[in-house]
Design a protein around this motif. Sequence first.
Motif, PDB file in Angstrom:
ATOM      1  N   ILE A 198      -3.147  -6.837  -3.525  1.00 49.86           N
ATOM      2  CA  ILE A 198      -3.564  -7.136  -2.156  1.00 49.86           C
ATOM      3  C   ILE A 198      -4.536  -6.038  -1.725  1.00 49.86           C
ATOM      4  CG2 ILE A 198      -2.840  -7.492   0.238  1.00 49.86           C
ATOM      5  CD1 ILE A 198      -0.114  -8.337  -0.805  1.00 49.86           C
ATOM      6  N   SER A 199      -5.792  -6.420  -1.555  1.00 51.66           N
ATOM      7  CA  SER A 199      -6.850  -5.455  -1.218  1.00 51.66           C
ATOM      8  C   SER A 199      -6.892  -4.301  -2.211  1.00 51.66           C
ATOM      9  CB  SER A 199      -6.644  -4.926   0.204  1.00 51.66           C
ATOM     10  OG  SER A 199      -6.744  -5.970   1.130  1.00 51.66           O
TER      11      SER A 199
ATOM     12  N   LEU B 210       3.647  -1.579  -4.684  1.00 47.58           N
ATOM     13  CA  LEU B 210       3.280  -0.533  -3.723  1.00 47.58           C
ATOM     14  C   LEU B 210       3.078  -1.127  -2.336  1.00 47.58           C
ATOM     15  CD1 LEU B 210       2.585   2.386  -3.122  1.00 47.58           C
ATOM     16  CD2 LEU B 210       0.236   1.947  -3.895  1.00 47.58           C
ATOM     17  N   TYR B 211       2.454  -2.320  -2.286  1.00 49.83           N
ATOM     18  CA  TYR B 211       2.243  -2.965  -0.996  1.00 49.83           C
ATOM     19  C   TYR B 211       3.574  -3.360  -0.369  1.00 49.83           C
ATOM     20  CZ  TYR B 211      -1.108  -4.871   2.294  1.00 49.83           C
ATOM     21  OH  TYR B 211      -1.883  -5.071   3.417  1.00 49.83           O
ATOM     22  N   ALA B 212       4.515  -3.836  -1.201  1.00 51.03           N
ATOM     23  CA  ALA B 212       5.850  -4.187  -0.715  1.00 51.03           C
ATOM     24  C   ALA B 212       6.537  -2.958  -0.118  1.00 51.03           C
ATOM     25  CB  ALA B 212       6.687  -4.765  -1.851  1.00 51.03           C
TER      26      ALA B 212
ATOM     27  N   VAL C 105      -3.493  -2.034   9.394  1.00 51.52           N
ATOM     28  CA  VAL C 105      -4.159  -2.259   8.107  1.00 51.52           C
ATOM     29  C   VAL C 105      -3.254  -3.045   7.166  1.00 51.52           C
ATOM     30  CG1 VAL C 105      -5.123  -1.143   6.053  1.00 51.52           C
ATOM     31  CG2 VAL C 105      -5.617  -0.208   8.321  1.00 51.52           C
ATOM     32  N   THR C 106      -1.987  -2.660   7.099  1.00 50.73           N
ATOM     33  CA  THR C 106      -1.057  -3.333   6.179  1.00 50.73           C
ATOM     34  C   THR C 106      -0.841  -4.788   6.571  1.00 50.73           C
ATOM     35  OG1 THR C 106       0.094  -1.235   5.769  1.00 50.73           O
ATOM     36  CG2 THR C 106       1.243  -3.254   5.148  1.00 50.73           C
ATOM     37  N   LEU C 107      -0.525  -5.049   7.836  1.00 48.79           N
ATOM     38  CA  LEU C 107      -0.291  -6.424   8.275  1.00 48.79           C
ATOM     39  C   LEU C 107      -1.564  -7.258   8.226  1.00 48.79           C
ATOM     40  CD1 LEU C 107       2.183  -6.150  11.303  1.00 48.79           C
ATOM     41  CD2 LEU C 107       2.669  -6.790   8.946  1.00 48.79           C
ATOM     42  N   GLY C 108      -2.682  -6.656   8.588  1.00 46.53           N
ATOM     43  CA  GLY C 108      -3.954  -7.382   8.577  1.00 46.53           C
ATOM     44  C   GLY C 108      -4.316  -7.872   7.183  1.00 46.53           C
TER      45      GLY C 108
ATOM     46  N   PHE D  27      -4.435 -12.078   2.963  1.00 48.29           N
ATOM     47  CA  PHE D  27      -4.086 -12.456   1.594  1.00 48.29           C
ATOM     48  C   PHE D  27      -3.318 -13.778   1.568  1.00 48.29           C
ATOM     49  CE2 PHE D  27      -0.971 -12.426  -1.887  1.00 48.29           C
ATOM     50  CZ  PHE D  27      -1.807 -12.267  -2.989  1.00 48.29           C
ATOM     51  N   ILE D  28      -2.354 -13.918   2.483  1.00 49.08           N
ATOM     52  CA  ILE D  28      -1.563 -15.150   2.551  1.00 49.08           C
ATOM     53  C   ILE D  28      -2.454 -16.338   2.903  1.00 49.08           C
ATOM     54  CG2 ILE D  28       0.290 -16.348   3.797  1.00 49.08           C
ATOM     55  CD1 ILE D  28       1.624 -13.587   4.161  1.00 49.08           C
ATOM     56  N   GLY D  29      -3.333 -16.149   3.890  1.00 50.36           N
ATOM     57  CA  GLY D  29      -4.232 -17.224   4.309  1.00 50.36           C
ATOM     58  C   GLY D  29      -5.154 -17.688   3.209  1.00 50.36           C
ATOM     59  N   GLU D  30      -5.589 -16.756   2.348  1.00 44.92           N
ATOM     60  CA  GLU D  30      -6.472 -17.109   1.239  1.00 44.92           C
ATOM     61  C   GLU D  30      -5.735 -17.867   0.137  1.00 44.92           C
ATOM     62  OE1 GLU D  30     -10.073 -16.339   0.700  1.00 44.92           O
ATOM     63  OE2 GLU D  30      -9.637 -16.513   2.840  1.00 44.92           O
TER      64      GLU D  30
END
Length: 308
Positions: free
Chosen positions: A9-10, A16-18, A45-48, A53-56
């Motif tokens: 994710i980005s 790590l993102y989790a 930044v994290t939620l954005g 990512f989910i929307g894509e």
Amino acid sequence: MKKLKETKISGISLPLYAFFVAVIIVVTLLGKLPLDMVGLTLLLVTLGHLLYFIGEKLPIMNSYLGGGSVFTLIGATLLSFFHIVPSNVIGAVSNFMGGKFGFLDFYIAALICGSILGMNRNLLVKASKKFIPIALITMVIGFFSVGLVGMLIGNGFADSVMYVSMPMMSGGMGAGITPLSQIYAAGLAHGNQAAIFSQLAPAVTFGNILAIIGALSIAKVFNKSKYNGHGTLVAATKEELAKPKIKLDAQQIGTGMLFAFALLMAGDILNKFFPNIHQYAFMIIIVFILKATNTVPKDLILSIIMCK
């Protein structure tokens, strides 16, 4: 399992993102999220990026409903509406972005300078000749159309124009309805900037969502049409489209930031004498003139692009 490990994710690995998300959830539930630059930057930044990512990845959303851009707007709105994010955190975010911390001024100053000065001068002039007349025509049509529909439904021409048409044309939250609500508050007898902002927000949010969906639909319908530029507004040579080679340098980034902030302050000075025009508008005009007249040295332009 292997696919999950490879998912990023980005550019950040999923484990790590989790970890970032888990930290945010726990610290928020405990009421210990720092409502300062550290805590709010991590949250936003994290939620954005997660919502984008989910929307894509969502099947219908990514093909017909604007993908990550729209889902981020919808997701953030739902998190606020259903009070999933505490009200004190939402208030702190508002202050951080456009209130006493003024992060948006910091971001927008660098964005405006870097975007305009980083463009090829010839391409900028060519694009302006085609874009500005069309933009003015569509703004006039949109202005009166919304006003007339407002009259038909009993909302009134002036009210519809001020609280629906103008915020939609302003573009967004940061450089859009934030300064617009300030202008309204200063011009009205008993204007309250926060209350006016809350009236403008639904129109600009819904308008942006429909604009993205509408643009995507038009692009798909006219995919094979000769009028579809496929993202290219004006014909350009390879030289005009070429991006400058940049080697990041801390000193140059600092110089670029200072120049961008100085231009924003120049906009503030002009706003003092012409209060009905926002400092962002003055800044854009100044930067456009500097670029069109080729006044800014190449080294300084590179510095400003770095800080964008």
